[in-house]
Scaffold this motif. Structure first.
Motif, PDB file in Angstrom:
ATOM      1  N   VAL A  54     -23.253  28.950 -83.656  1.00 48.30           N
ATOM      2  CA  VAL A  54     -22.364  28.090 -82.870  1.00 48.30           C
ATOM      3  C   VAL A  54     -23.236  27.200 -82.001  1.00 48.30           C
ATOM      4  N   ALA A  55     -22.690  26.089 -81.562  1.00 46.12           N
ATOM      5  CA  ALA A  55     -23.456  25.190 -80.696  1.00 46.12           C
ATOM      6  C   ALA A  55     -23.782  25.915 -79.384  1.00 46.12           C
ATOM      7  N   PRO A  56     -25.031  25.884 -78.959  1.00 44.29           N
ATOM      8  CA  PRO A  56     -25.383  26.529 -77.691  1.00 44.29           C
ATOM      9  C   PRO A  56     -24.743  25.797 -76.514  1.00 44.29           C
ATOM     10  N   VAL A  57     -24.572  26.515 -75.423  1.00 47.16           N
ATOM     11  CA  VAL A  57     -24.017  25.919 -74.209  1.00 47.16           C
ATOM     12  C   VAL A  57     -25.031  24.921 -73.670  1.00 47.16           C
ATOM     13  N   ASP A  58     -24.584  23.679 -73.491  1.00 47.02           N
ATOM     14  CA  ASP A  58     -25.481  22.639 -72.997  1.00 47.02           C
ATOM     15  C   ASP A  58     -24.894  21.889 -71.798  1.00 47.02           C
ATOM     16  N   TYR A  59     -23.947  22.521 -71.129  1.00 44.58           N
ATOM     17  CA  TYR A  59     -23.312  21.885 -69.980  1.00 44.58           C
ATOM     18  C   TYR A  59     -23.606  22.718 -68.734  1.00 44.58           C
ATOM     19  N   PRO A  60     -24.471  22.243 -67.864  1.00 43.50           N
ATOM     20  CA  PRO A  60     -24.900  23.035 -66.695  1.00 43.50           C
ATOM     21  C   PRO A  60     -23.756  23.498 -65.785  1.00 43.50           C
ATOM     22  N   LEU A  61     -22.756  22.672 -65.562  1.00 39.69           N
ATOM     23  CA  LEU A  61     -21.649  23.081 -64.684  1.00 39.69           C
ATOM     24  C   LEU A  61     -20.950  24.305 -65.254  1.00 39.69           C
ATOM     25  N   TYR A  62     -20.659  24.293 -66.536  1.00 41.15           N
ATOM     26  CA  TYR A  62     -20.024  25.438 -67.188  1.00 41.15           C
ATOM     27  C   TYR A  62     -20.945  26.658 -67.136  1.00 41.15           C
ATOM     28  N   ARG A  63     -22.209  26.457 -67.514  1.00 40.30           N
ATOM     29  CA  ARG A  63     -23.166  27.562 -67.525  1.00 40.30           C
ATOM     30  C   ARG A  63     -23.281  28.187 -66.138  1.00 40.30           C
ATOM     31  N   ASN A  64     -23.351  27.363 -65.099  1.00 39.45           N
ATOM     32  CA  ASN A  64     -23.512  27.884 -63.737  1.00 39.45           C
ATOM     33  C   ASN A  64     -22.252  28.560 -63.218  1.00 39.45           C
ATOM     34  N   GLU A  65     -21.089  27.932 -63.417  1.00 42.07           N
ATOM     35  CA  GLU A  65     -19.845  28.491 -62.894  1.00 42.07           C
ATOM     36  C   GLU A  65     -19.415  29.743 -63.646  1.00 42.07           C
ATOM     37  N   CYS A  66     -19.284  29.640 -64.943  1.00 40.59           N
ATOM     38  CA  CYS A  66     -18.776  30.756 -65.735  1.00 40.59           C
ATOM     39  C   CYS A  66     -19.870  31.788 -66.019  1.00 40.59           C
ATOM     40  N   GLY A  67     -21.085  31.312 -66.213  1.00 39.40           N
ATOM     41  CA  GLY A  67     -22.198  32.208 -66.492  1.00 39.40           C
ATOM     42  C   GLY A  67     -22.680  33.001 -65.292  1.00 39.40           C
ATOM     43  N   SER A  68     -22.146  32.702 -64.103  1.00 36.21           N
ATOM     44  CA  SER A  68     -22.543  33.483 -62.922  1.00 36.21           C
ATOM     45  C   SER A  68     -21.866  34.857 -62.910  1.00 36.21           C
ATOM     46  N   CYS A  69     -20.780  35.016 -63.668  1.00 33.55           N
ATOM     47  CA  CYS A  69     -20.069  36.303 -63.716  1.00 33.55           C
ATOM     48  C   CYS A  69     -20.235  37.016 -65.056  1.00 33.55           C
ATOM     49  N   HIS A  70     -20.385  36.285 -66.125  1.00 30.08           N
ATOM     50  CA  HIS A  70     -20.528  36.860 -67.461  1.00 30.08           C
ATOM     51  C   HIS A  70     -21.282  35.859 -68.330  1.00 30.08           C
ATOM     52  N   MET A  71     -21.587  36.261 -69.538  1.00 27.36           N
ATOM     53  CA  MET A  71     -22.242  35.345 -70.463  1.00 27.36           C
ATOM     54  C   MET A  71     -21.411  34.064 -70.552  1.00 27.36           C
ATOM     55  N   ALA A  72     -22.062  32.932 -70.520  1.00 29.60           N
ATOM     56  CA  ALA A  72     -21.357  31.655 -70.701  1.00 29.60           C
ATOM     57  C   ALA A  72     -21.083  31.521 -72.192  1.00 29.60           C
ATOM     58  N   CYS A  82     -21.600  40.179 -75.547  1.00 31.17           N
ATOM     59  CA  CYS A  82     -22.287  39.739 -76.765  1.00 31.17           C
ATOM     60  C   CYS A  82     -23.809  39.790 -76.655  1.00 31.17           C
ATOM     61  N   ASP A  83     -24.327  39.275 -75.537  1.00 32.75           N
ATOM     62  CA  ASP A  83     -25.781  39.160 -75.422  1.00 32.75           C
ATOM     63  C   ASP A  83     -26.481  40.491 -75.190  1.00 32.75           C
ATOM     64  N   ALA A  84     -25.731  41.577 -75.038  1.00 33.09           N
ATOM     65  CA  ALA A  84     -26.359  42.893 -74.930  1.00 33.09           C
ATOM     66  C   ALA A  84     -26.972  43.297 -76.269  1.00 33.09           C
ATOM     67  N   CYS A  85     -26.339  42.917 -77.373  1.00 31.13           N
ATOM     68  CA  CYS A  85     -26.796  43.314 -78.710  1.00 31.13           C
ATOM     69  C   CYS A  85     -27.313  42.155 -79.551  1.00 31.13           C
ATOM     70  N   HIS A  86     -26.689  41.000 -79.398  1.00 29.66           N
ATOM     71  CA  HIS A  86     -27.105  39.824 -80.166  1.00 29.66           C
ATOM     72  C   HIS A  86     -28.222  39.122 -79.385  1.00 29.66           C
ATOM     73  N   THR A  87     -29.442  39.319 -79.828  1.00 28.84           N
ATOM     74  CA  THR A  87     -30.593  38.810 -79.081  1.00 28.84           C
ATOM     75  C   THR A  87     -30.650  37.284 -79.021  1.00 28.84           C
ATOM     76  N   GLY A  88     -29.982  36.607 -79.933  1.00 29.63           N
ATOM     77  CA  GLY A  88     -29.975  35.146 -79.933  1.00 29.63           C
ATOM     78  C   GLY A  88     -28.669  34.555 -79.416  1.00 29.63           C
ATOM     79  N   ALA A  89     -27.790  35.366 -78.846  1.00 28.56           N
ATOM     80  CA  ALA A  89     -26.460  34.904 -78.428  1.00 28.56           C
ATOM     81  C   ALA A  89     -26.522  33.714 -77.473  1.00 28.56           C
ATOM     82  N   ASN A  90     -27.405  33.729 -76.520  1.00 25.00           N
ATOM     83  CA  ASN A  90     -27.469  32.623 -75.560  1.00 25.00           C
ATOM     84  C   ASN A  90     -27.903  31.307 -76.197  1.00 25.00           C
ATOM     85  N   ARG A  91     -28.500  31.396 -77.383  1.00 27.47           N
ATOM     86  CA  ARG A  91     -28.891  30.183 -78.125  1.00 27.47           C
ATOM     87  C   ARG A  91     -27.853  29.821 -79.181  1.00 27.47           C
TER      88      ARG A  91
END
Length: 187
Positions: free
Chosen positions: A45-63, A160-169
């Motif tokens: 899937v396309a990696p997250v490339d939007y800093p606002l989303y990554r910062n807001e939503c990724g502060s509590c769980h995987m973005a 997801c990122d606990a097991c999928h080592t490439g999930a954040n990408r």
């Protein structure tokens, strides 16, 4: 006459698009999940490339990548942030609108990525969790609960990122799975 020409052009475009439909699945279930983009779809899937989303939503769980849910699911999630799975995740209106736009523009079925396209197949209703999607259930059906829910380092399939080592990408390749406390998982 102009309407007829436009109608014929539309039929030709749709027909050409359907001619490129390929049937594929990474684990041999050819035909079960169709790939509408043909063989040129990119993996994952396309990696997250939007800093606002990554910062807001990724502060509590995987973005989570927008391509993991269809647009109508993202819209429902973002319109219910006052009760986001039991938490208040409200955002300032401008941030909410900007993030929603990003999610809708990059939702499953709106990008040329294999996994993203598979996530929108066989949908019913408006799933609120990625783990409710038919393709997700199909891909995780053989994993014993003790390795996920019974594993304090994982806890749930939403981690997801606990097991999928490439999930954040945006890579959910089955050869890149490493379950904490268990190791590489091969079905």
């Amino acid at each position: 006459m102009k309407k007829l020409n436009m109608c014929l052009l539309s039929v030709a475009v749709v027909s050409a698009g359907l001619a490129g439909v390929g049937l594929a699945d990474d684990d041999g279930d050819e035909g079960r999940y169709m790939r509408p983009w043909g063989s040129n779809a990119r993996p994952g899937v396309a990696p997250v490339d939007y800093p606002l989303y990554r910062n807001e939503c990724g502060s509590c769980h995987m973005a989570y990548q927008p391509g993991l849910l269809p647009a109508h699911s993202w819209e429902r999630l973002m319109n219910g942030l006052d009760d986001h799975f039991g938490e208040n995740a409200e955002l300032p209106p401008g941030d909410r609108k900007a993030i929603l736009g990003y999610l809708l523009n990059n939702a499953a079925g709106r990008s040329n990525y294999r996994v993203s396209n598979k996530f929108v197949r066989n949908l019913r209703g408006t799933p609120m969790r990625i783990s409710e999607l038919p393709y997700f259930v199909h891909e995780h059906r053989e994993i014993p609960a003790r390795l996920v829910k019974g594993n304090p380092k994982v806890g749930s399939f939403s981690n997801c990122d606990a097991c999928h080592t490439g999930a954040n990408r945006g890579s959910y390749n089955e050869h890149q799975i490493n379950i904490p406390g268990y190791g590489r998982y091969d079905d």
